[in-house]
Design an enzyme around this catalytic site. Structure first.
Site, PDB file in Angstrom:
ATOM      1  N   HIS A 712       0.830  -1.311   0.085  1.00  0.00           N
ATOM      2  CA  HIS A 712       0.071   0.006   0.044  1.00  0.00           C
ATOM      3  C   HIS A 712       0.942   1.311  -0.173  1.00  0.00           C
ATOM      4  O   HIS A 712       0.590   2.270  -0.858  1.00  0.00           O
ATOM      5  CB  HIS A 712      -1.015   0.102   1.162  1.00  0.00           C
ATOM      6  CG  HIS A 712      -1.732   1.236   1.239  1.00  0.00           C
ATOM      7  ND1 HIS A 712      -2.913   1.472   0.323  1.00  0.00           N
ATOM      8  CD2 HIS A 712      -2.000   2.174   2.061  1.00  0.00           C
ATOM      9  CE1 HIS A 712      -3.361   2.526   0.657  1.00  0.00           C
ATOM     10  NE2 HIS A 712      -2.886   3.164   1.924  1.00  0.00           N
ATOM     11  N   HIS A 755      -0.313   9.291  -4.057  1.00  0.00           N
ATOM     12  CA  HIS A 755      -1.570   8.407  -3.825  1.00  0.00           C
ATOM     13  C   HIS A 755      -2.838   8.683  -4.424  1.00  0.00           C
ATOM     14  O   HIS A 755      -3.081   9.833  -4.158  1.00  0.00           O
ATOM     15  CB  HIS A 755      -1.539   8.734  -2.242  1.00  0.00           C
ATOM     16  CG  HIS A 755      -2.355   7.877  -1.469  1.00  0.00           C
ATOM     17  ND1 HIS A 755      -3.240   6.982  -1.945  1.00  0.00           N
ATOM     18  CD2 HIS A 755      -2.531   7.627  -0.277  1.00  0.00           C
ATOM     19  CE1 HIS A 755      -4.267   6.307  -1.009  1.00  0.00           C
ATOM     20  NE2 HIS A 755      -3.645   6.664   0.080  1.00  0.00           N
ATOM     21  N   HIS A1400     -56.972  20.904 -43.948  1.00  0.00           N
ATOM     22  CA  HIS A1400     -58.492  20.207 -44.077  1.00  0.00           C
ATOM     23  C   HIS A1400     -59.247  21.542 -44.502  1.00  0.00           C
ATOM     24  O   HIS A1400     -59.961  22.388 -43.325  1.00  0.00           O
ATOM     25  CB  HIS A1400     -59.073  19.670 -42.865  1.00  0.00           C
ATOM     26  CG  HIS A1400     -60.302  19.043 -42.845  1.00  0.00           C
ATOM     27  ND1 HIS A1400     -61.415  19.709 -42.227  1.00  0.00           N
ATOM     28  CD2 HIS A1400     -60.852  17.938 -43.555  1.00  0.00           C
ATOM     29  CE1 HIS A1400     -62.370  18.881 -42.695  1.00  0.00           C
ATOM     30  NE2 HIS A1400     -62.171  17.785 -43.213  1.00  0.00           N
ATOM     31  N   ASP A1602     -57.136  10.923 -39.977  1.00  0.00           N
ATOM     32  CA  ASP A1602     -57.985  11.143 -41.087  1.00  0.00           C
ATOM     33  C   ASP A1602     -57.700  10.397 -42.228  1.00  0.00           C
ATOM     34  O   ASP A1602     -58.473   9.949 -43.037  1.00  0.00           O
ATOM     35  CB  ASP A1602     -57.837  12.621 -41.507  1.00  0.00           C
ATOM     36  CG  ASP A1602     -59.124  13.518 -42.107  1.00  0.00           C
ATOM     37  OD1 ASP A1602     -59.644  14.234 -41.416  1.00  0.00           O
ATOM     38  OD2 ASP A1602     -59.734  12.714 -42.931  1.00  0.00           O
TER      39      ASP A1602
END
Length: 1870
Positions: A712, A755, A1400, A1602
């Site tokens: 470590h 580290h 339409h 439609d």
């Protein structure tokens, strides 16, 4: 290995019949042939639970071995079959998918292995429950597949033996059942049906077997005169499978069984029922032979696993009633397979056989529960043993108890499997962006520490050497470098986690779902993270859309899982400094526990916060003098470091099976806690030693065998002292490491890179992995002055030390492994340790010792990227790799780049035969990426057309090279050849494979020992070499061609390429019909062979000839014949092109015609074919051939069949039959008509991909010549003279670049010709900088911030959110338990809604169509239901009682708002919807609604039940209209027939021109493509294609509704119905409007585009009670399925004179809308982003199509081309070349493109570029937004920006509606 290839066991018949003496046990076990009725899943669960108890170790081991063996066997299957099996790690998981298994393509293969598993497990559990010693029974009885279970008992001496051989019986049963199903499917495919419900056998009760046999003989046509030359017993015949006292079983293909019981009066009237046998045919004498037995034995490795094991107990044969006389286990399994495949079952004989083996006055029967068959056999035995007492013992009872009251014997120990690290990647300080760079840093002894970069924070402001200033640090060094940047709101740790995960997976050669261990559901992620700097400091200053998913920890792992589609565990772990290694250890634990099969693990640390420095400084963690000085006398703390690392880990067995490169193995790991330490942050030597002990004990390795420990090593005085004590006392105890070779080396990477905190452990692990790869230990640079004396004292006399120079680390030998320890300790007290060892020596040597087959072949090398810049860099990286690795094997490189890579949407690929050729290609591609790169668009789907050539392309050995080099193809050919021979025809192997056939032909019939189990009477007519015709005979030639084509179809299917459409030319049509699933393989080969035999028997070879003519049409040939004044009788046989013909006639006439035509300059060739196909020479065979075809089953095509006979595409059943094939034999092949029809109906188009299926490309050239090469992309499978298979590999490369899903893993058969995974350079990211800098120094005084700020009181109202285009604002909601109510406000002049109304028009005025009211009603109905029933299943909605009292006409000079009210009554399951005229503030103008309807929530199944009776009638009536209209024109009516109605046929333009007499529809509403109408009956039908654009945000776009249902209006208004009910030719007196309908139901969401074609039908009737009113029901079909009904739609007559009054024309005036309307519009449009409520917007699901180029970064983050919010999925293809257009069309196209590049589009693309960080160069053409990273969140942000900054009214769905850049530009230009 087979007995013929190994020392054969010596037969010893004397030992085979195992005798029992008087003292032997007097019992027998009866193994059934069927699984128990009931829940098989529950039975397996019970067995699994018992297996976890301490008293059942053998049961547990048996279940584990079964799971392992089944996984192994499944891996042997083709990819499609493997993928049908869900991933599993134990049998209980597999059984939990029982329903899925039984409905999948392996449906029939599961009963057998699960039966054996069940029977053996119950027998083992019976012994362990009752604690019985294993006692062999007197004899065994097995039925069918149950014989395999019995065999395991027959060879076992102990319960341990039974575990092993029982598991092998499961394996063998699986191999047996898979083979049976495969062969049966070749006879009759049933996978298209509900396979589990299909029965292959029927039992007949009360009819003698002899009588039934007579019926079967009659049915099977067993008269030799009826089948000249063919097998006397056809493969598809029906035969007797079993006989007992009362019943007879008959078995055969399902369709043949149905025919039998329909045609036979005797059997039809008998008592009979189908048996639950869905796996296929067994116990039939006419289908299988020794080759099938051998195939099963080899697949199950019977010789290797059973071998010469002696029989311990007699096993009774259900065929003979006597024990099997076999010398050993191998021959016993062989005999069982033979009987189960080919012999009938005689249950009456079993009892006598059992009685002869028993003795004494009592016996015991062990059985598996009551069943009719078992009870009958046991009763027969009992009756024959009388007066002997017979006891019955059920072996199942123990497992059916519900009391699991035994306590487990402690936790299940971890599995002892070793793990393999197969991939790694990192971003480490010092520029170590790759593992190789990291290794260079270590070898060079580099110290990377430096001062904190200024882009992190202002060091001068936050650094205080005195430590007195608040929130400052006394330590200012940091060991890092600015790494890469990306999307600024995403934490760099998350970006780099994704980047390094990708790179590690790339090194591992990970491809999703390639193998079981790579199945996406079995892959998990584990990452360690101990801080949130970027979220707390950087992103917190500029919170945006991605604030949460970009910075919260869980999203780091979640993003990786989401991006790759991983479905396994996802854990983000914080154990302080040990987080990274703890995450790896947790990942290992998941592998050991079986929770995952592959894990990606690592650690993350990016430093940006000065606060953490301050805290660590105050806590005395940090060094004041710089880098970590591990074990130095001056060690004073650690230096913080950035760091990101990822590794990929699997179980070792999986890694070996997956052909991975193993970096090192993990033998064991453990984590514990220093609970007894005097301080939480202080390490504890005893706890550390205990941690080491746990690891070493678990691995079973001596500590003295460890040669390296990676410490470590933080560089603190206390830490160094404690760790040196714990490590040295455990791994190097005094006096124990005396031998020089046992020296222990120590190191700590923190001395180089600092580290890394949460990344420290992963950095240590990667360092050790690099040591294994490079066989070197790097020097330790942590001791700068002198060694810490405490450490030195611990080192003394222990043969351990620290290296000051790089030192060789000798590679492992067979007798000695290298072991290494990696430590990581957390400041919170946690300790984590891993033990590593070398990869297995046999793995590292596997390729060195393997001699590859030396075959000259082509290979496909490919690479891809998410951007062109990255693609160019990837190509250059590949070139650099070739420069530095000149010894690279081309096959290894091809394998790595294809089968072991995830492929992106910008690709290149090439088929090459040498590295020099590859280098040339790559250099050219790197120099001009634009020219070589192929872009795969996600929005485009490609059609694969399989074209099958006729007999003219065949030549000897046509598939020899593919046969020799491709095992997958070879296996298909061998299987097809076996079927050919079983049908009674000669072998075609030599014709197909040439000289290569001799090797496999001899292997097909090896010398095998005769054993007593062999039945000499077993009929086999597979060997017809003595009477076989010559190789070039028409029979062999025709069969050979079809075999090659079928084998190619199967081969392409195994490689992932399946046809969307098929077309066959002449003989090739038979293989095409197999590809379309119309014919089974066996039926197609039978028909081809039968046809050829009839030709040979009836037709005279050579009397007629076929003449190929190119360059002239039929008219031109006839003209030339007339001019010659001679007679040249001919007929046209093939029309391959407009001027490419084949004509036929007498050979002499054809020779004369050839001379004539050649003299006129035409190219003519007399084909070398003995017969003139498609001519009158074929006429004599047609009747016999059609009769032979009558016994064949023809299925509905699975894909469209383009028919050259009919000149159309066939998709329906009953068109192709025996008559069709007879006609196709005689009538001409009109390939041109077929091609024209396919193009006209959209079956093929310019994006279709044509693949020629045959020995040489022919048909694809016809298509290219006809359509034009620019409009076709055609490829070949084989080509004459191609010995390196470059044709195939070139096709594979092209298909890959076009986006078809080539399964490269299947292409490489590594068992026969292995390839090695190479570690190439990783993906070359296209980095861009994105970073939110920490501004100022606010962290210094954050506790005092805001004290002087004044509080704002903001009472401004929040604008309600925009909802949908029709229901725009929800202004009120309230709910209670049973009622829900809402009100909404919509502006009719909102652009989306006005656009819908403008389409339409009546009398020039925009009128809101009823389909808009339908959409509003559906929107409200769904919203309220989801609010009241959150998470519940949304039912289908029926819009009932629509009533429109007042039409809404748009007025350009005034505001128009409507209020929508919806009230949901949950108990009544309905919502009332009312619509009111309203003002801009939402107030109603009147309390009377102008329209209302009720939404009823109903079940779709109820609708389907109601429609079932009428659906087909309506469809038939509509079809008849089209037939009646055939031949008509737009303006000419055609009589339908005598007494029938007159039917008019109108195409789109004329139909809407007529419609415009009343209603002028806009382009989006013009969905009817053609109409057939009868004025006489007021009936009509229309074919409909819906507009692709949604034009807003809708539940169901009004123009879709439609278009789908406007046919009734067309009927009423196109010609006009007068007030008296009579019909006139125009609408001059009346027009019709609809006030509503009775109910409106859609079974599924409507889909736009030509892929979803609809057909509507309506008939209108006068309403008797209402003069001038008509009503009707409109039916909407999609294909054969009725998907919608609008019932009771009503139309009322209005005098035409009132039209100008009701709809007065108004000249448009700009700018006339009042300020109030403008204010309201601003409120509705501009206020969308500022919302108080959150609502669900009804729109199409957001696409989750990937983009691999995920945005990835390193700290200070660069942005690379991976989109962080996307996941990887397959992508569809776009054409490589566009078809040529006529000049006029090209001009129009260019003009349109020019117009689309307007300022608005440019501004919009510029904004998108700014917001996403994409280059404008990326925003071109077919680039898909999904691929570029525009996800749902980004869509919301972009649409809001476009509205706010550019004033363009777009919805967030714009990027779904316009999926590509070109789509968006086109939309903007409109």
């Amino acid at each position: 290995m087979t007995p013929s290839a190994s020392p054969s066991p010596s037969p010893n018949p004397g030992d085979a019949n195992v005798k029992v003496d008087a003292d032997s046990p007097n019992d027998f076990i009866l193994f059934s042939h069927e699984l128990p009725s009931g829940d098989i899943q529950d039975l397996i669960r019970r067995l699994h639970r018992y297996g976890t108890l301490p008293g059942y170790p053998h049961l547990a081991r048996f279940l584990q071995e079964c799971a392992l063996l089944l996984r192994t066997e499944i891996q042997k299957l083709p990819r499609a079959l493997r993928d049908s099996v869900p991933p599993f790690h134990d049998v209980v998981t597999l059984a939990s998918h029982w329903d899925r298994l039984k409905s999948g393509p392996l449906s029939g293969a599961w009963d057998g292995p699960f039966l054996c598993l069940y029977e053996i497990a119950m027998l083992i559990g019976h012994h362990e429950t009752h604690q019985l010693s294993y006692r062999r029974p007197a004899c065994l009885v097995g039925i069918s597949v149950g014989l395999f279970s019995a065999a395991a008992v027959a060879v076992s001496k102990s319960i341990s033996d039974l575990v092993s051989y029982g598991a092998e019986s499961v394996r063998t049963a699986f191999a047996f059942c898979v083979h049976v199903q495969r062969v049966s499917q070749e006879l009759e495919p049933t996978m298209t049906e509900q396979a589990a419900s299909v029965s292959w056998a029927t039992v007949v009760i009360g009819v003698p077997a002899d009588t039934i046999q007579v019926e079967l003989d009659r049915f099977n046509h067993l008269k030799e005169s009826e089948s000249p030359g063919a097998n006397a017993r056809p493969l598809t015949g029906v035969s007797i499978s079993h006989v007992d006292q009362t019943s007879v079983g008959v078995t055969g293909p399902p369709s043949r069984l149905k025919q039998l019981f329909r045609q036979s009066e005797l059997l039809r009237s008998s008592r009979h029922s189908a048996l639950p046998i869905s796996g296929g045919l067994c116990h039939v004498p006419n289908v299988y032979d020794d080759e099938d037995v051998r195939a099963i034995l080899e697949m199950a490795e019977v010789w290797e696993k059973w071998g010469t094991r002696a029989l311990q107990v007699p096993l009774i044969s259900p065929f003979t009633g006597s024990p099997f006389l076999c010398p050993d286990a191998y021959h016993l399994i062989e005999a069982i397979c033979t009987e189960a495949l080919t012999k009938q079952l005689y249950f009456d004989k079993l009892a006598g056989g059992v009685v002869t083996q028993l003795n004494g006055l009592s016996c015991q029967v062990l059985h598996y529960g009551a069943s009719l068959m078992s009870d009958t056999i046991i009763d027969d035995v009992t009756s024959q043993l009388s007066p002997c007492d017979t006891a019955r013992q059920c072996l199942v009872d123990w497992a059916l108890r519900d009391a699991f009251d035994q306590l487990p014997g402690g936790p299940t120990p971890p599995r002892d499997a070793k793990l393999a690290v197969v991939g790694m990647a990192c971003r480490m300080p010092g520029g170590a962006d790759t593992p190789d760079h990291f290794w260079e840093l270590l070898m060079n002894g580099v110290d990377t520490h430096t001062t904190v970069p200024p882009d992190r924070f202002d060091l001068d402001a936050h650094f205080d050497p005195s430590g007195e200033k608040e929130n400052t640090t006394t330590k200012g060094s940091q060991s890092n470098r600015p790494l890469s940047r990306q999307a600024e709101q995403t934490d760099p740790m998350q970006r780099l986690a994704l980047v390094t995960a990708y790179e590690a997976l790339e090194m591992a050669g990970f491809v999703p779902n390639r193998t079981p261990s790579s199945h996406l559901s079995r892959v998990g992620t584990y990452y360690g993270q101990a801080s949130d700097d970027y979220r707390e400091v950087n992103a917190g200053q500029k919170i945006g859309t991605y604030g949460i998913p970009g910075t919260e920890r869980g999203f780091g792992n979640g993003r990786i899982n989401y991006f790759f589609n991983f479905q396994g565990p996802s854990f983000n772990i914080d154990t302080a400094c040990s987080s990274g290694l703890a995450a790896v250890q947790a990942a290992c634990s998941a592998l050991w526990a079986g929770e995952a099969d592959t894990v990606v693990a690592g650690g993350l640390n990016v430093i940006t916060s000065p606060d953490i420095y301050c805290m660590l400084s105050k806590g005395h963690f940090l060094s004041k003098t710089g880098q970590c000085k591990v074990w130095d006398i001056g060690a004073d703390g650690y230096c913080r470091a950035d760091g990101i690392g990822s590794v990929v880990i699997k179980r070792l067995d999986d890694a070996l099976a997956d052909n991975d490169v193993i970096l090192a193995c993990i033998s064991a790991g453990a984590t514990n806690h220093s609970a007894e330490s005097i301080s939480i942050t202080q390490p504890h030597a005893a706890a550390q030693r205990e941690n080491y002990r746990q690891v070493m004990d678990r691995a079973g390795v001596s500590p003295l065998d460890v040669s390296f420990v990676e410490l470590h090593g933080t560089g603190t005085q206390v830490g160094d002292a404690v760790e040196s004590e714990s490590v040295l006392s455990f791994f190097a105890p005094l006096g124990r490491r005396s031998h020089p070779d046992k020296r222990l080396h120590l190191g700590a990477v923190k001395s180089n890179i600092g580290h890394g905190e949460a990344a420290a452990g992963i950095a240590s692990l990667i360092k050790v992995l690099l040591m294994y790869r490079n066989n070197t230990i790097p020097r330790h640079i942590g001791i700068r002055t002198a060694m810490n004396p405490v450490v030195a004292q611990h080192l003394a006399n222990r043969n351990a030390g620290i290296l000051s120079e790089n030192h060789p680390w000798l590679a492992a030998t067979a007798s000695k492994k290298r072991y290494a320890i990696v430590n990581s300790f957390g400041a919170h007290g946690g300790n984590t340790t891993l033990l590593l060892e070398d990869a297995p020596s046999q793995h590292s040597q596997r390729y060195k010792n393997h001699s590859r087959r030396v075959v000259a072949s082509s290979e496909v090398v490919c690479t891809s990227a998410k951007s062109k810049a990255s693609l160019r860099a990837n190509i250059r990286a590949l070139l650099a790799y070739l420069d530095t690795h000149q010894e690279t094997d081309l096959r290894d490189l091809a394998y790595t780049t294809s089968a072991r890579r995830m492929h992106h949407h910008i690709r290149i690929a090439s088929s090459v035969t040498s590295t020099a050729q590859l280098r040339s290609f790559l250099q050219a591609a790197a120099d001009d990426v634009d020219a070589y790169a192929k872009h795969i668009a996600t929005a485009t789907k490609r059609t694969a057309v399989f074209a099958f050539s006729g007999q003219g392309c065949l030549y000897h050995g046509a598939a020899a090279h593919l046969f020799e080099q491709a095992p997958l193809f070879r296996n298909q050919v061998l299987q097809l050849d076996r079927i050919v021979r079983r049908l009674g025809f000669p072998s075609i192997l030599v014709t197909v494979a040439g000289d290569a056939a001799s090797v496999y032909d001899s292997a097909r019939c090896p010398h095998r020992e005769s054993t007593p189990s062999s039945d000499a009477s077993h009929d086999s007519n597979t060997n017809r070499t003595s009477t076989a015709p010559a190789v070039d005979s028409p029979l062999i030639a025709q069969l050979a061609l079809v075999v090659i084509q079928i084998a190619l179809v199967q081969y392409w299917g195994l490689l992932g390429i399946k046809p969307s459409v098929v077309i066959g030319h002449s003989l090739g049509e038979y293989a095409a019909l197999v590809a379309a699933s119309v014919l089974s393989v066996a039926d197609a080969l039978f028909l081809v062979g039968k046809r050829a035999e009839l030709m040979l028997a009836v037709c005279e070879p050579g009397s007629h000839a076929m003449l190929s003519v190119r360059g002239a049409s039929v008219d031109r040939i006839e003209e030339l014949c007339r001019e010659s004044e001679k007679r040249y009788p001919f007929e046209v046989s093939c029309v391959n092109g407009l001027t490419d013909l084949v004509v036929t006639g007498l050979r002499g006439d054809m020779a004369s015609l050839r001379d004539l035509l050649q003299g006129s300059g035409l190219k003519c060739v007399l084909l070398d074919i003995p017969f003139a196909f498609h001519s009158k020479q074929m006429s004599p065979i047609l009747e016999d051939f059609e009769n032979a075809a009558q016994q064949i089953t023809f299925q509905e095509p699975a894909v469209p069949v383009i028919s050259p006979l009919l000149g159309k595409c066939i998709s329906e059943a009953n068109v192709i039959n025996g008559k069709y094939l007879a006609r196709a034999t005689r009538e001409p092949v009109d390939f041109v008509a077929a091609l024209d029809s396919a193009w006209a109906d959209g079956t093929v188009n310019d994006k279709s991909i044509w693949i020629d299926i045959g020995p040489h490309p022919v048909c694809t050239s016809f298509a290219s010549n006809h359509y034009g090469k620019a409009a076709t992309q055609s490829f070949a499978s084989l080509r004459r003279g191609d010995e390196t298979l470059s044709t195939l590999t070139a096709t594979l490369a092209a298909l890959h670049c076009l986006g078809l899903p080539v399964d490269w893993n299947e292409y490489y058969d590594l068992r026969e010709n292995p390839a090695r995974l190479l570690h190439l350079d990783s993906y070359q990211w296209n980095y861009k900088n994105y970073w939110i800098p920490y501004e100022g120094s606010w962290t210094l005084d954050k506790a005092h911030a805001g004290q002087n700020n004044k509080t704002k009181d903001d009472n401004s109202a929040v604008t309600p959110a925009f909802f949908t285009s029709s229901v725009q604002q929800i202004i009120f909601e309230e709910y209670d338990e049973s009622m829900g109510r809402m009100e909404a406000l919509s502006d009719l002049h909102h652009p989306d809604l006005q656009g819908a109304a403008d389409g339409h028009k009546i009398h020039g005025r925009s009128v809101v169509t009823g389909s808009i009211w339908a959409d509003i009603t559906l929107t409200v109905g769904e919203y309220l239901y989801k609010q009241m029933v959150p998470g519940g299943k949304m039912p289908h909605m029926n819009v009932k009682g629509m009533e429109v009292l007042e039409a809404q006409v748009l007025h350009p000079d005034m505001s128009q708002f409507i209020q929508i009210e919806g009230v949901l009554d949950l108990p009544r399951q309905q919502t009332a919807v009312r619509l009111y005229a309203a003002s801009a503030n939402g107030t109603r103008n009147t309390d009377k609604p102008f329209a209302s309807a009720t939404v009823c929530y109903e079940e779709a199944q109820d609708w389907q039940d109601q429609w079932q009776m009428t659906s087909h009638l309506v469809a038939a009536r509509a079809n008849s209209f089209w037939e009646m209209a055939a031949g008509g024109s737009d303006d000419n009516a055609r009589p339908a027939g005598k007494g029938g109605p007159r039917v008019n046929n109108f195409f789109r333009s004329i139909a809407y021109q007529l419609f415009a007499n009343v209603v002028d529809y806009g382009a989006r509403y013009r969905g009817m493509q053609r109409v057939a109408l009868s004025e006489d009956t007021l009936e009509a039908t229309a074919d409909i294609v819906l507009d692709k654009d949604r034009h807003g945000t809708w539940h169901t776009p009004p123009h879709w509704i439609d278009s789908a249902f406007q046919l009734a209006g067309f009927v009423m208004n196109s010609f006009g119905v007068q007030g008296d009910g009579k019909i006139s030719g125009s609408s001059r007196d009346f027009f019709y409007i609809t006030p509503g309908w009775r109910h409106f139901r859609l079974l599924e969401r409507l889909e736009p585009g030509p892929e979803a074609t609809y057909r509507s039908f309506v008939r209108m009737f006068p309403v008797g009670s209402e003069p001038g009113a008509y009503s009707g029901d409109i039916y909407l079909h999609r294909g054969k399925r009725l998907v919608g009904v609008c019932a009771g739609i009503k139309f009322k007559a209005v005098p035409r004179a009132l039209m100008p009054v009701l709809f007065p024309r108004i000249e448009p005036q700009a700018g006339k809308r009042r300020n109030q309307a403008q204010t309201a519009e601003n409120r509705l449009v501009k206020g969308k982003g500022n919302c108080e409520y959150t609502h669900t917007v009804f729109q199409e699901p957001k696409s989750r199509t990937p983009a691999y180029d995920v945005t990835k970064s390193q700290p200070h983050a660069e942005h690379c081309d991976i989109s962080i919010s996307q996941k990887t999925q397959p992508v569809a293809a776009v054409p490589v070349t566009q078809p040529a257009l006529p000049a006029k069309e090209r001009g129009e196209q260019n003009q349109g493109q020019s117009q689309s590049q307007n300022a608005q589009a440019t501004a919009c693309l510029s904004l998108i570029s700014d917001e996403t960080g994409l280059d404008l160069d990326d925003l071109t053409g077919e680039a898909a937004f999904a691929d570029l990273g525009v996800d749902s969140l980004m869509s919301l942000a972009l649409s809001a920006k476009i509205r706010a900054e550019l004033g363009i009214d777009v919805q967030s769905s714009i990027f779904l509606e316009c999926p590509t850049v070109q789509d968006l530009v086109t939309w903007l230009s409109k």
